[in-house]
Write an enzyme that holds these catalytic residues in place. Structure first.
Site, PDB file in Angstrom:
ATOM      1  N   HIS A 150      -6.878  -5.202  -1.886  1.00 44.71           N
ATOM      2  CA  HIS A 150      -5.699  -4.423  -1.673  1.00 44.71           C
ATOM      3  C   HIS A 150      -4.732  -5.087  -0.485  1.00 44.71           C
ATOM      4  O   HIS A 150      -3.674  -5.029  -0.818  1.00 44.71           O
ATOM      5  CB  HIS A 150      -6.096  -3.090  -1.121  1.00 44.71           C
ATOM      6  CG  HIS A 150      -5.231  -2.003  -0.701  1.00 44.71           C
ATOM      7  ND1 HIS A 150      -4.260  -1.489  -1.777  1.00 44.71           N
ATOM      8  CD2 HIS A 150      -4.826  -1.456   0.436  1.00 44.71           C
ATOM      9  CE1 HIS A 150      -3.589  -0.490  -1.261  1.00 44.71           C
ATOM     10  NE2 HIS A 150      -3.796  -0.626   0.157  1.00 44.71           N
ATOM     11  N   ASP A 202      -8.643  -4.440  -6.315  1.00 47.02           N
ATOM     12  CA  ASP A 202      -8.160  -3.262  -5.442  1.00 47.02           C
ATOM     13  C   ASP A 202      -8.948  -1.991  -5.340  1.00 47.02           C
ATOM     14  O   ASP A 202      -8.895  -1.287  -6.524  1.00 47.02           O
ATOM     15  CB  ASP A 202      -6.698  -2.868  -5.634  1.00 47.02           C
ATOM     16  CG  ASP A 202      -5.814  -2.156  -4.549  1.00 47.02           C
ATOM     17  OD1 ASP A 202      -6.708  -1.913  -3.627  1.00 47.02           O
ATOM     18  OD2 ASP A 202      -4.611  -1.976  -4.438  1.00 47.02           O
ATOM     19  N   SER A 256       0.876  -1.247   0.041  1.00 51.21           N
ATOM     20  CA  SER A 256       0.050  -0.128  -0.033  1.00 51.21           C
ATOM     21  C   SER A 256       0.903   1.224   0.017  1.00 51.21           C
ATOM     22  O   SER A 256       1.894   1.271  -0.601  1.00 51.21           O
ATOM     23  CB  SER A 256      -0.844  -0.051   1.267  1.00 51.21           C
ATOM     24  OG  SER A 256      -1.779   0.896   1.039  1.00 51.21           O
TER      25      SER A 256
END
Lengths: 397, 464
Positions: free
Chosen positions: B410, B375, B285
């Protein structure tokens, strides 16, 4: 340029029950490299135990203890678990030691390391090391001290609702109350009660069947036990008790029994304790047994003569169909759960006289360890057959 | 409500036995099944089912083999997993199986026909865990204390049922421990050189190859991936860069810059048990931003990079790499009909200020980029495209590896752990939930495959 990357040592699984195998793997060695794999364990008594094997890496730079051969050390040949069962006290230790886990709620910690070369490996720092945990108790197993109706011992209950099949577990002399076999049996799905019956207060009193029958019924009546699936497992003196209980008790009826290193022959002037009435004045008549029985013996048992007598009793008893025998050449008296070290002779305190001796148990390490591994598997299989499997339906439905 | 799975013939066979008086025979099979069940329990002929899990103590990324034996033949059963998070929430999963002719089930080879997952999923009971009915919204399962295991109770229930249903008969149970840390791994708190982090070292003398481990903007200090790396033979330093009480400045802003990450990398290089020439960086991330900054800044020479669902640049960084508040610019935020926010468009390459994008073509080491195609937090696919193109133009395609997983979200984390499709982002001024994306089964498959590929990538570039 960069330095060479050290080899990687892995032990899989790193946390296991003591009767489970592990894979020890070394990678990233130069090809054809002589190395020594070593195990090191500090016992609860603060003694150090070790084992080691000499290996040579293959063309990929790998040593796999499960696949490769050891060329020397404490064991040779292909021995996946050699680093455990061939352990001995390190040079300079006290004599006559025996490795037994008293606290079963914690694991045995074994350090496994890889050293370069074969001779003099201990002089060099290890190239890599790993730590393995060996447990007698699975998570969720409950340990309960029992002091009930005069009976003392430790009860182990598997996780889950139950009810479970169960075992009365009895050891022999010279050890105090050993819990580890019961803890392991509970980890395999049996309620298991390790019975304390060899303290001096038991011996001086009238220890009749009553003590053992009460113990058996405590198990049988436990809410998490299936009442008609209770067996008895005994080793050494404990197997004598198991045998006599099964043959002569009118109150209890075990579903099956396992006798490890038992003796069915009474020499005159027996060494068994005065007042221990359960084992005197009985004829050892195999025909009284009415449940499946597994006898496990080491042929090199130096403690009691065992194997020779069983054959005779088999013929005389007429109960051959109930009997299974496992006899192991080269194995001694102390046949225990697998991968634990072998003791040909250890310190022992004679119960009545408190005399300290070195007692010869017999057996040679390699065949004895094979016997432990093989017999444990077969004992579990025997117990599962008689205590877990559904019998052919004669149920009252 | 019971579903009858016994043949009528079998039921009549049982009825013919003595207990006829206990059963009133109606047309309704369910009622019959219940009565027959009671009969079985009263008789002296007891079934004693056995449920086993091997190994009972496992690392998080190890498969556990679950088997049931000594059950009735062709019999419906439910296998159920339950555990409590450190916050005290109950997480559950369950699956429906049918025993075979020997009265056994084996989750490694059998197929679930219903429940939290379907099909052959040996580890389904772990990755399909969900907060129990009635739990708080937006939970995410993350272990803070890696020195203790998760205790997961696996139970075997009669019939095809679910944990939330009332009457269930438990036939057997087993307790498993799931660990992030192998025995012998050392955990060392780092609060030196202004670094806030935790170092994990494998057992043994070393020196070890190492990883610098960077998480996302949620902040704090997550240790579990580093603990697992150390359990697999790599030293690993996880550092906090925002949202931690020991860091300077307010917690909702990233107050540290390039020099902070340089210190962290340096700490690894200087450590006597770390091989200074074999250090990689992994970022998830927002952690990808400092990962790429380290790789494109003079003085650093990581041996490899792993980037998971992150962007090549950030609109929140000033020239020194320090960030502004994330909430200050919400023009690209998208809300679904529940009011949950997706940040995805914030990181579309066209929305990123050009000056914040790193010169990826300057990277000299191998780079693995992992994309979750579902995501909803980061525009992973588009950013992966940018990185791939930049490297290709520089003649460095051989350095680039892309793993792209359909249906994955994600938070691609170590395997056999649940997928959070959304979770609580913040509570002030009011509660806001963010969307991560991902659907349980494909996300689980992505985590399992990605973890294996990550470890192989690390072995190749840090060990050989």
């Amino acid at each position: 340029m960069t330095q060479a990357v050290p080899p990687i040592l892995s032990v899989t699984p790193s946390r296991a029950l003591v009767d489970e195998k592990f894979q020890v793997l070394v990678e990233n060695l130069p090809p054809g490299c002589p190395v020594t794999l070593r195990s090191l364990h500090r016992s609860e008594d603060e003694d150090d135990w070790e084992a080691y094997g000499h290996y040579v890496s293959d063309h990929r730079g790998v040593v796999s203890v499960s696949e490769d051969l050891s060329f020397g050390g404490m064991y040779t040949g292909k021995e996946p678990m050699g680093l455990l069962w061939s352990m001995r006290p390190v040079p300079g230790s006290r004599k006559g030691l025996r490795l037994r886990k008293i606290n079963v709620c914690t694991p045995m910690l074994v350090n496994i390391s890889v050293h370069s070369g074969h001779e003099g490996f201990r002089d060099r720092t290890p190239l890599a090391s790993a730590l393995a945990e060996r447990w007698y108790m699975a998570p969720g197993v409950k340990r309960i001290d029992i002091n009930k109706q005069g009976v003392q011992g430790t009860l182990f209950i598997p996780p889950g609702p139950g009810p479970f099949p169960a075992l009365l577990d009895m050891w022999g002399g010279g050890a105090g109350l050993l819990e580890y076999r019961s803890a392991l049996l509970a980890s395999r799905g049996y309620v298991s009660f390790s019975l304390d019956y060899l303290r001096s207060e038991h011996l001086s009193a009238d220890v009749e069947f009553k003590y053992f029958e009460t113990a058996f019924n405590i198990i049988r009546n436990h809410p998490q036990v299936i009442p008609d699936r209770v067996g008895i497992l005994g080793s050494s003196l404990g197997s004598m008790v198991a045998f006599n209980l099964t043959a002569y008790s009118t109150i209890i009826k075990p579903r099956c029994i396992v006798c490890i290193s038992s003796n069915h022959y009474h020499p005159p002037g027996t060494t068994l304790k005065a007042g221990f009435k359960i084992l005197s004045n009985r004829t050892n008549d195999l025909s009284k047994i009415n449940c499946p029985m597994l006898l496990v013996n080491g042929c090199d048992d130096q403690n009691w003569p065992t194997v020779e007598t069983v054959a005779r009793l088999l013929r005389e008893g007429g109960k051959e169909h109930l009997l299974s025998r496992l006899a192991y050449p080269g194995a001694g008296h102390l046949i225990e759960p697998p991968f634990s070290p072998h003791f040909r002779a250890t310190k022992f305190i004679i119960l009545n006289s408190k005399e300290k001796v070195i007692l010869l148990w017999g057996g040679h390490t390699k065949p004895h360890s094979d016997a432990q591994e093989d017999s444990w598997r077969k004992i579990l299989s025997f117990l599962q057959l008689h205590l877990y499997h559904s019998p052919s339906v004669k149920a009252n439905l | 409500m019971f579903r009858a799975h016994m043949s009528v013939t079998r039921i009549w066979q049982l009825i013919e036995k003595r207990m006829m008086s206990c059963i009133s025979v109606h047309g309704k099979l369910p009622g019959l099944q219940r009565a027959v069940g009671e009969v079985r329990r009263k008789s002296s002929f007891r079934q004693s089912p056995l449920l086993t899990a091997t190994p009972v103590r496992a690392l998080i990324d190890e498969q556990i083999s679950i088997k049931g034996r000594f059950l009735s033949q062709n019999y419906p059963v439910t296998v159920c997993a339950q555990m409590h998070s450190e916050e005290g929430d109950l997480w559950e999963a369950f699956a429906h199986y049918t025993t075979n002719a020997s009265g056994s089930i084996n989750l490694t080879s059998d197929h679930s026909v219903g429940g939290s997952y379907v099909g052959c999923e040996p580890m389904g009971l772990f990755w399909a865990l969900e907060p129990a009915l009635g739990s708080r919204e937006g939970l995410r399962l993350r272990k803070r204390n890696v020195e203790t295991p998760y205790m997961v109770n696996i139970s075997l229930l009669e019939g095809h049922t679910s944990p939330s249903e009332g009457q269930r008969t438990e036939l057997a149970a087993v307790t498993t421990e799931r660990w992030y840390m192998a025995p012998g791994v050392r955990r060392i708190e780092i609060r030196q050189n202004n670094i806030v982090g935790t170092l994990f070292l494998p057992p043994g003398p070393g020196p070890f190859p190492a990883m610098l481990d960077l998480w996302g903007m949620v902040g704090g200090l997550l240790e579990y991936r580093s603990a697992l790396f150390a359990s697999r033979g790599f030293a690993s330093l996880s550092v906090a860069y925002m949202g931690h009480k020991d860091l300077p400045g307010p917690q909702h802003i990233m107050s540290v810059g390039d020099s902070y990450f340089k210190s962290a990398f340096q700490l690894l290089q200087d450590h006597c048990q770390v091989d200074a020439d074999r250090i990689g960086v992994i970022g998830l991330s927002y952690g990808v931003v400092p990962t790429l900054r380290i790789a494109t800044t003079i003085g650093f020479k990581p041996s490899c990079l792993i980037c998971i669902n992150g962007a090549v640049g950030s609109p929140l960084l000033d020239e020194d790499g320090k960030s502004k508040m994330f909430e200050s610019d919400q023009k690209h935020w998208e809300f679904d009909d529940r009011g949950y926010v997706s940040f995805r468009n914030v990181s579309l390459p066209d929305n990123l200020p050009p000056e914040s994008k790193r010169k990826v073509e300057n990277i000299t080491c191998p780079l693995m980029y992992i994309v979750g195609e579902d995501d909803l937090c980061t525009a992973s696919t588009e950013n992966a495209d940018v990185i791939e193109e930049a490297l290709r133009s520089a003649g460095k395609s051989h350095q680039f590896t892309r793993l792209s997983y359909p249906g994955a979200g994600h938070l691609i984390e170590p395997p056999y752990t649940p997928c959070s499709r959304a979770s609580l982002w913040k509570t002030k001024p009011e509660k806001l939930f963010t969307l991560w994306g991902g659907h349980p089964a494909p996300h689980a498959a992505a985590q399992e495959d990605a973890w294996k590929r990550i470890l192989e990538f690390m072995e190749t570039h840090l060990r050989r």
